[in-house]
Each structure stands twice: as C-alpha cells, then as structure tokens.
Design an enzyme around this catalytic site. Sequence first.
Site, PDB file in Angstrom:
ATOM      1  N   ASN A   1     -10.149  -0.480  -0.943  1.00  0.00           N
ATOM      2  CA  ASN A   1      -8.689  -0.395  -0.901  1.00  0.00           C
ATOM      3  C   ASN A   1      -8.119  -0.957  -2.203  1.00  0.00           C
ATOM      4  O   ASN A   1      -8.167  -2.165  -2.435  1.00  0.00           O
ATOM      5  CB  ASN A   1      -8.179  -1.188   0.307  1.00  0.00           C
ATOM      6  CG  ASN A   1      -6.670  -1.093   0.483  1.00  0.00           C
ATOM      7  OD1 ASN A   1      -5.958  -0.604  -0.401  1.00  0.00           O
ATOM      8  ND2 ASN A   1      -6.188  -1.575   1.613  1.00  0.00           N
TER       9      ASN A   1
ATOM     10  N   HIS B   1      -3.660   7.028   1.993  1.00  0.00           N
ATOM     11  CA  HIS B   1      -3.979   5.688   1.494  1.00  0.00           C
ATOM     12  C   HIS B   1      -5.358   5.321   2.038  1.00  0.00           C
ATOM     13  O   HIS B   1      -5.672   5.580   3.196  1.00  0.00           O
ATOM     14  CB  HIS B   1      -2.923   4.694   1.961  1.00  0.00           C
ATOM     15  CG  HIS B   1      -3.306   3.276   1.683  1.00  0.00           C
ATOM     16  ND1 HIS B   1      -3.650   2.861   0.421  1.00  0.00           N
ATOM     17  CD2 HIS B   1      -3.427   2.195   2.489  1.00  0.00           C
ATOM     18  CE1 HIS B   1      -3.965   1.571   0.462  1.00  0.00           C
ATOM     19  NE2 HIS B   1      -3.835   1.148   1.704  1.00  0.00           N
TER      20      HIS B   1
ATOM     21  N   CYS C   1       0.813  -1.219   0.000  1.00  0.00           N
ATOM     22  CA  CYS C   1       0.000   0.000   0.000  1.00  0.00           C
ATOM     23  C   CYS C   1       0.849   1.273   0.000  1.00  0.00           C
ATOM     24  O   CYS C   1       0.332   2.354  -0.269  1.00  0.00           O
ATOM     25  CB  CYS C   1      -0.952  -0.015   1.184  1.00  0.00           C
ATOM     26  SG  CYS C   1      -2.138  -1.348   1.038  1.00  0.00           S
TER      27      CYS C   1
HETATM   28  O1  UT7 Z   1      -4.026  -1.338   3.368  1.00  0.00           O
HETATM   29  C1  UT7 Z   1      -3.067  -2.064   4.043  1.00  0.00           C
HETATM   30  C2  UT7 Z   1      -3.161  -1.962   5.492  1.00  0.00           C
HETATM   31  N1  UT7 Z   1      -4.388  -2.508   5.974  1.00  0.00           N
HETATM   32  C3  UT7 Z   1      -5.131  -1.853   6.848  1.00  0.00           C
HETATM   33  O2  UT7 Z   1      -4.796  -0.756   7.200  1.00  0.00           O
HETATM   34  C4  UT7 Z   1      -6.347  -2.540   7.389  1.00  0.00           C
HETATM   35  C5  UT7 Z   1      -6.338  -2.472   8.895  1.00  0.00           C
HETATM   36  N2  UT7 Z   1      -7.426  -3.152   9.537  1.00  0.00           N
HETATM   37  C6  UT7 Z   1      -8.740  -2.772   9.448  1.00  0.00           C
HETATM   38  O3  UT7 Z   1      -9.060  -1.861   8.697  1.00  0.00           O
HETATM   39  C7  UT7 Z   1      -9.743  -3.413  10.350  1.00  0.00           C
HETATM   40  O4  UT7 Z   1      -9.064  -4.161  11.325  1.00  0.00           O
HETATM   41  C8  UT7 Z   1     -10.762  -4.324   9.614  1.00  0.00           C
HETATM   42  C9  UT7 Z   1     -11.708  -3.478   8.800  1.00  0.00           C
HETATM   43  C10 UT7 Z   1     -10.031  -5.296   8.723  1.00  0.00           C
HETATM   44  C11 UT7 Z   1     -11.598  -5.064  10.659  1.00  0.00           C
HETATM   45  O5  UT7 Z   1     -12.222  -4.147  11.541  1.00  0.00           O
HETATM   46  P1  UT7 Z   1     -12.145  -4.341  13.120  1.00  0.00           P
HETATM   47  O6  UT7 Z   1     -12.928  -3.273  13.725  1.00  0.00           O
HETATM   48  O7  UT7 Z   1     -10.689  -4.421  13.482  1.00  0.00           O
HETATM   49  O8  UT7 Z   1     -12.875  -5.708  13.324  1.00  0.00           O
HETATM   50  P2  UT7 Z   1     -12.313  -7.016  14.001  1.00  0.00           P
HETATM   51  O9  UT7 Z   1     -11.341  -7.687  13.090  1.00  0.00           O
HETATM   52  O10 UT7 Z   1     -11.894  -6.700  15.390  1.00  0.00           O
HETATM   53  O11 UT7 Z   1     -13.638  -7.860  14.070  1.00  0.00           O
HETATM   54  C12 UT7 Z   1     -14.724  -7.485  14.920  1.00  0.00           C
HETATM   55  C13 UT7 Z   1     -15.824  -8.507  14.756  1.00  0.00           C
HETATM   56  C14 UT7 Z   1     -15.331  -9.930  14.840  1.00  0.00           C
HETATM   57  O12 UT7 Z   1     -16.334 -10.689  15.500  1.00  0.00           O
HETATM   58  P3  UT7 Z   1     -16.175 -11.056  17.058  1.00  0.00           P
HETATM   59  O13 UT7 Z   1     -14.893 -11.814  17.153  1.00  0.00           O
HETATM   60  O14 UT7 Z   1     -16.127  -9.739  17.768  1.00  0.00           O
HETATM   61  O15 UT7 Z   1     -17.388 -11.873  17.310  1.00  0.00           O
HETATM   62  C15 UT7 Z   1     -15.234 -10.372  13.404  1.00  0.00           C
HETATM   63  O16 UT7 Z   1     -15.401 -11.767  13.254  1.00  0.00           O
HETATM   64  O17 UT7 Z   1     -16.382  -8.359  13.442  1.00  0.00           O
HETATM   65  C16 UT7 Z   1     -16.385  -9.635  12.785  1.00  0.00           C
HETATM   66  N3  UT7 Z   1     -16.215  -9.407  11.363  1.00  0.00           N
HETATM   67  C17 UT7 Z   1     -17.254  -9.153  10.554  1.00  0.00           C
HETATM   68  N4  UT7 Z   1     -18.586  -9.042  10.791  1.00  0.00           N
HETATM   69  C18 UT7 Z   1     -19.357  -8.746   9.745  1.00  0.00           C
HETATM   70  C19 UT7 Z   1     -15.089  -9.421  10.623  1.00  0.00           C
HETATM   71  N5  UT7 Z   1     -15.364  -9.155   9.341  1.00  0.00           N
HETATM   72  C20 UT7 Z   1     -16.712  -8.998   9.276  1.00  0.00           C
HETATM   73  C21 UT7 Z   1     -17.597  -8.708   8.219  1.00  0.00           C
HETATM   74  N6  UT7 Z   1     -18.912  -8.585   8.512  1.00  0.00           N
HETATM   75  N7  UT7 Z   1     -17.181  -8.512   6.947  1.00  0.00           N
END
Ligand code: UT7
Length: 340
Positions: free
Chosen positions: A289, A259, A118
């Site tokens: 992204n 980004h 990225c």
């Molecule tokens: O571009 C390169 C660099 N990359 C980045 O900068 C990305 C960085 N990371 C992120 O943007 C975020 O971490 C994500 C968008 C990928 C995820 O968001 P989050 O707020 O960190 O969610 P999480 O991974 O902590 O997940 C929270 C909950 C989980 O459920 P539990 O364990 O709390 O029951 C996930 O299983 O959300 C669940 N979850 C979803 N639910 C509905 C994960 N993906 C989804 C989904 N729909 N698509």
Amino acid sequence: MNNSNGRIRAAITAVGHYFPEKILSNADFEKMVDTTDEWIRTRTGIRERRILEHGATSDLGAKATEMLLKNRGMDAEEIEVIIVATVTPDMMFPPTACIIQEKIGARRAWGFDLSAACSGFVFALAVGRQLIETGSHKNVLVVGADKMSSITDYTDRNNCILFGDAGAAVLLEPTGEPDVGLIDQVLYCDGSGGKYLYMAGGGSLHPPTHETVDKKMHYIFQDGKSVFKVAVIGMADVSAEIMQRNNLTGNDVDYLVPHQANLRIIDACRERMGIDPSKVMINIDKYGNTTAATIPLCLSEWWHCGKLKRGHTLVLSSFGAGYTWGAILLKWAFDNPNKS
Ligand code: UT7
C-alpha cells in the site's frame, strides 16, 4: 477544446512513475516480527514492497514527473499547476508541491499539497479536473507520492507489513475529443472514521515532544479490522454507484483501477461491479500500500506495457483514512506509441 456538450473536458494525457530499488520482502519481515509469508500473502495479497532509503516524498514525486515529461516530450516550464496528494510531505511546510516544482524546474507553476490519505489521488484528480474544465488552466500535474516507511513502526506486525514507498504522476489537459477524458466522479468523507486510522503526533493537537516520540505517536495507527469492514463496503458501493449513474454494466468497464490496500477489498469491489478478474489492475503484490501513489502507479505501469489503450473505460476507486472514499469514471485518451 469543447466536447459535444459544449463543455471543456479534462483528459489524462501523460503518465510517469517511480519506485525505489530496495525491496522489503515477506521473508524479510519473518526475521523482523512474528509473522509469516503465508499470513501476509493470504490476508493482504502482498509479497514485497519498495523502500526509499535516502531522500523524501518529493524525490519520489519528482522522479515520477521526470518520466512523465519525457514520455510527453514536454518541458517542465510548461507545467501550470502541481497538485501533490500525500500524507508524508517532506515537511509540514513548505508544500511538497513547491519542493517538487524546484526539483524539476517547473518555474512557472503554482501548486499545493492535498491531504486525503488513500483517496488523495482521486480527490486531487477531481480538483485538477475543475481547473481544466473551467478553462482557467491548460494543464495540471497531479502527483500521488508517499514515503510510508517514514511513518511505519517496524515493530508493529499489524501494520508494518502493509505499506511501501512510491510516487506516480499524471498530466491533465483539455481535450477537444468527445469520446475521451474524465466523465464523472463520486466523492465522500466521514470524519467519524478518523479514530480508526491516523497518525496522532506532529500536528497542532500533539506537537512533537519526547513524550509523543516515546508513545510512538509519529507512526501510523490502524484498527485494521474496523477499517476493513467499512472499506470493503465503501469501495464497492461507490464503484457500483458511479456505474449505475452512468448506466454501465460490468461488461462496459475495461479496467477497475482500485486503491491497493488489501486484495480481499479489491476482490469484493470487483465482484460487486460484476467484472472479470482480468479487468482489474493489481500490483499490490509488488508494492504493498503506497497510499496516494497506488492508483497512478497502476495507470502508468499498465500504459507502459501497452495494456491500457485509447478508448478504454476505467473506474478508479479508493477508500482510506478520514474516512475518505470515491470513484472516478474516465475514458483513456492515449496509446503508448512504443507498444501499439
Ligand atoms: O489503505 C487505507 C485503508 N486501509 C485498509 O483498507 C486496510 C484494512 N484492513 C486490512 O486490510 C486488514 O484488516 C489487515 C490486513 C490489516 C489485517 O487482516 P485481518 O484479516 O483483518 O486480521 P486481524 O486484524 O483480524 O488479525 C487476525 C489475527 C490476529 O490474531 P488473533 O487475535 O486472531 O490471535 C492478529 O494478531 O492475525 C494476527 N496478525 C498477524 N499474524 C501474523 C496481525 N498481523 C499479523 C501478521 N502476521 N503480520
């Protein structure tokens, strides 16, 4: 072509972009995986993304370059160097830069691919800048293009909702004007972050086999939560650092060009920089992204609609796999004649 310090300065003098027609919306994902439009919008800021159904990354880059050349009124044969930032090259080799060269007819150019995920576009711009500032080249085409759909597992709800396909390009040329061009850059990488965001299969460590395919090793792996924590600090820190080095406050910056990985990361960066929300280029809602394409896609879109003007002060800022991160400070060099 020297500026007031007697040094040649590189400036962006043309832009172009391309995104495919096919839209994959959050509603589409509701039918594919266990997710909701509301979750995706509130956690990421994304509403839809574009998918290239036929073709490869070189097509995204070539089409963006064709728009750039048209805008600049320039022939492809005038291009001297092509740098393509991408993590989804058409093939391991030849370089996608060579494939784009052939597609657009830039017969006199040399070029290469740059892999920095990225941060690829920011790093490529920094490299292209040197080729201009040493006086060795009169122009450098910097392309950011990624067909992320080619490495996305559409059964993995954690990742598939994040990514899209696009290409965008800028032209660097020397400028004799002291008040425009690339001013400063701060670039970093930290290999200890490699384990949180990668594609394991297909390289020399894990050449493709039935086993690597069965284990889905040719898809993006991301520990989103771990990357988020570092990205939110890294992108804000590097943006604040480049402002401090250049004695800038939030009022001095006309646009943050971040980004586009997550709206919450962008917001944290903006807050740290102390700039108004209206001064942030955001199109993550439309494209998701697109990895190396996000920043030049913003530049090209904002220029095309006349919101990006000569003399504007910009901070470009990125964070991505590697980890890689960085910021570039520049003053925009040219208006859109159709919008002034
Ligand atoms: O571009 C390169 C660099 N990359 C980045 O900068 C990305 C960085 N990371 C992120 O943007 C975020 O971490 C994500 C968008 C990928 C995820 O968001 P989050 O707020 O960190 O969610 P999480 O991974 O902590 O997940 C929270 C909950 C989980 O459920 P539990 O364990 O709390 O029951 C996930 O299983 O959300 C669940 N979850 C979803 N639910 C509905 C994960 N993906 C989804 C989904 N729909 N698509």
